[in-house]
Design a protein around this motif. Structure first.
Motif, PDB file in Angstrom:
ATOM      1  N   THR A 158      33.485  54.093  50.297  1.00  0.00           N
ATOM      2  CA  THR A 158      34.829  53.939  49.755  1.00  0.00           C
ATOM      3  C   THR A 158      35.727  53.153  50.709  1.00  0.00           C
ATOM      4  O   THR A 158      36.463  52.266  50.292  1.00  0.00           O
ATOM      5  N   PHE A 159      35.622  53.471  51.990  1.00  0.00           N
ATOM      6  CA  PHE A 159      36.501  52.833  52.973  1.00  0.00           C
ATOM      7  C   PHE A 159      35.996  51.494  53.483  1.00  0.00           C
ATOM      8  O   PHE A 159      36.795  50.667  53.904  1.00  0.00           O
ATOM      9  N   HIS A 160      34.701  51.259  53.464  1.00  0.00           N
ATOM     10  CA  HIS A 160      34.170  50.053  54.105  1.00  0.00           C
ATOM     11  C   HIS A 160      33.461  49.097  53.147  1.00  0.00           C
ATOM     12  O   HIS A 160      33.630  47.885  53.261  1.00  0.00           O
ATOM     13  N   ALA A 161      32.670  49.607  52.226  1.00  0.00           N
ATOM     14  CA  ALA A 161      31.949  48.726  51.299  1.00  0.00           C
ATOM     15  C   ALA A 161      32.857  48.258  50.159  1.00  0.00           C
ATOM     16  O   ALA A 161      32.846  47.073  49.799  1.00  0.00           O
ATOM     17  N   GLN A 162      33.617  49.169  49.594  1.00  0.00           N
ATOM     18  CA  GLN A 162      34.441  48.832  48.434  1.00  0.00           C
ATOM     19  C   GLN A 162      35.403  47.665  48.696  1.00  0.00           C
ATOM     20  O   GLN A 162      35.497  46.759  47.872  1.00  0.00           O
ATOM     21  N   PRO A 163      36.098  47.631  49.837  1.00  0.00           N
ATOM     22  CA  PRO A 163      36.979  46.474  50.082  1.00  0.00           C
ATOM     23  C   PRO A 163      36.215  45.144  50.159  1.00  0.00           C
ATOM     24  O   PRO A 163      36.731  44.113  49.715  1.00  0.00           O
ATOM     25  N   LYS A 164      35.008  45.170  50.660  1.00  0.00           N
ATOM     26  CA  LYS A 164      34.201  43.941  50.730  1.00  0.00           C
ATOM     27  C   LYS A 164      33.799  43.497  49.319  1.00  0.00           C
ATOM     28  O   LYS A 164      33.842  42.310  48.992  1.00  0.00           O
ATOM     29  N   ILE A 165      33.436  44.442  48.488  1.00  0.00           N
ATOM     30  CA  ILE A 165      33.078  44.138  47.100  1.00  0.00           C
ATOM     31  C   ILE A 165      34.279  43.546  46.374  1.00  0.00           C
ATOM     32  O   ILE A 165      34.160  42.540  45.662  1.00  0.00           O
ATOM     33  N   GLU A 166      35.432  44.159  46.558  1.00  0.00           N
ATOM     34  CA  GLU A 166      36.646  43.659  45.899  1.00  0.00           C
ATOM     35  C   GLU A 166      36.990  42.254  46.369  1.00  0.00           C
ATOM     36  O   GLU A 166      37.412  41.410  45.580  1.00  0.00           O
ATOM     37  N   LYS A 167      36.788  41.980  47.662  1.00  0.00           N
ATOM     38  CA  LYS A 167      37.058  40.648  48.196  1.00  0.00           C
ATOM     39  C   LYS A 167      36.132  39.616  47.555  1.00  0.00           C
ATOM     40  O   LYS A 167      36.566  38.530  47.183  1.00  0.00           O
ATOM     41  N   VAL A 168      34.860  39.960  47.386  1.00  0.00           N
ATOM     42  CA  VAL A 168      33.902  39.049  46.749  1.00  0.00           C
ATOM     43  C   VAL A 168      34.295  38.827  45.288  1.00  0.00           C
ATOM     44  O   VAL A 168      34.300  37.695  44.804  1.00  0.00           O
ATOM     45  N   ARG A 169      34.637  39.887  44.600  1.00  0.00           N
ATOM     46  CA  ARG A 169      35.040  39.756  43.197  1.00  0.00           C
ATOM     47  C   ARG A 169      36.278  38.888  43.051  1.00  0.00           C
ATOM     48  O   ARG A 169      36.406  38.124  42.103  1.00  0.00           O
ATOM     49  N   GLU A 170      37.195  38.988  43.996  1.00  0.00           N
ATOM     50  CA  GLU A 170      38.436  38.229  43.937  1.00  0.00           C
ATOM     51  C   GLU A 170      38.220  36.755  44.277  1.00  0.00           C
ATOM     52  O   GLU A 170      38.778  35.878  43.634  1.00  0.00           O
ATOM     53  N   LYS A 171      37.385  36.478  45.285  1.00  0.00           N
ATOM     54  CA  LYS A 171      37.263  35.109  45.802  1.00  0.00           C
ATOM     55  C   LYS A 171      36.077  34.309  45.257  1.00  0.00           C
ATOM     56  O   LYS A 171      36.062  33.095  45.376  1.00  0.00           O
ATOM     57  N   PHE A 172      35.079  34.997  44.713  1.00  0.00           N
ATOM     58  CA  PHE A 172      33.860  34.312  44.292  1.00  0.00           C
ATOM     59  C   PHE A 172      33.467  34.755  42.886  1.00  0.00           C
ATOM     60  O   PHE A 172      33.793  35.857  42.468  1.00  0.00           O
ATOM     61  N   ALA A 173      32.728  33.910  42.220  1.00  0.00           N
ATOM     62  CA  ALA A 173      32.239  34.271  40.885  1.00  0.00           C
ATOM     63  C   ALA A 173      31.434  35.545  40.989  1.00  0.00           C
ATOM     64  O   ALA A 173      30.554  35.654  41.833  1.00  0.00           O
ATOM     65  N   SER A 174      31.734  36.492  40.130  1.00  0.00           N
ATOM     66  CA  SER A 174      31.019  37.759  40.192  1.00  0.00           C
ATOM     67  C   SER A 174      30.246  38.011  38.917  1.00  0.00           C
ATOM     68  O   SER A 174      30.525  37.448  37.880  1.00  0.00           O
ATOM     69  N   LYS A 175      29.288  38.893  39.053  1.00  0.00           N
ATOM     70  CA  LYS A 175      28.502  39.278  37.884  1.00  0.00           C
ATOM     71  C   LYS A 175      29.395  40.094  36.951  1.00  0.00           C
ATOM     72  O   LYS A 175      30.251  40.838  37.405  1.00  0.00           O
ATOM     73  N   PRO A 176      29.193  39.956  35.646  1.00  0.00           N
ATOM     74  CA  PRO A 176      30.033  40.707  34.709  1.00  0.00           C
ATOM     75  C   PRO A 176      29.781  42.201  34.794  1.00  0.00           C
ATOM     76  O   PRO A 176      28.783  42.647  35.244  1.00  0.00           O
TER      77      PRO A 176
END
Length: 176
Positions: A158-176
């Motif tokens: 929650t504290f470490h992986a989730q922010p990285k996932i959100e950053k990828v979703r925001e900045k790069f094309a993500s899987k639906p």
């Protein structure tokens, strides 16, 4: 489809694995260990810091969808390449920033990418990411694979992986 492999170490492999899985073109991500001197290390051995290994992820990707440079952009977005032997709360050489290359092209691309970031002063501090040829990759134990997917409510995730996932979703094309 042409599939290639890239190997990155940027702190805890759970976080990098979860972030890379968000990308279109990524076929699989496997957590493991690289860069050490002990054969078939266990998680406990690697965590001791005595084996020389880094926690890494090995990314299999479709080159028609995603290039190595794209993976480098994501990698340098989801971890701090200026921290020596640490990422967030994880401290030790096993959490170092490292790129383990699979061929001369990857070596040259990674070194050029870092040089470009340095020339642009992309970070306040110097980049300490190691770039070296991959000698051996050891797959981590089964309970480390897909850790975030299996444990999304884990406090660390929650504290470490989730922010990285959100950053990828925001900045790069993500899987639906």
């Amino acid at each position: 489809m042409t599939t290639e492999t890239a190997t990155f170490g940027g702190g805890c492999f759970w976080c990098i694995e979860a972030a890379m899985k968000e990308l279109d073109g990524v076929e699989s991500v496997t957590s493991g260990y690289a860069g050490g001197h002990v054969e078939n290390p266990t998680y406990e051995q690697v965590c001791s810091g005595d084996t020389g290994h880094a926690e890494v992820v090995q990314v299999e990707y479709d080159t028609a969808v995603l290039g190595y440079e794209d993976l480098l952009k994501v990698f340098f977005t989801v971890h701090d390449p200026t921290q020596l032997n640490r990422q967030g709360p994880d401290v030790g050489t096993q959490y170092r920033s490292a790129i383990f290359t699979h061929d001369d092209d990857q070596q040259e691309l990674a070194e050029a990418f870092i040089a470009e970031l340095e020339a642009e002063n992309a970070y306040d501090d110097d980049i300490v990411t190691e770039v070296e040829p991959l000698e051996t990759f050891y797959e981590a134990e089964a309970y480390h694979q897909d850790y975030y997917e299996k444990n999304p409510n884990d406090t660390y995730c929650t504290f470490h992986a989730q922010p990285k996932i959100e950053k990828v979703r925001e900045k790069f094309a993500s899987k639906p």
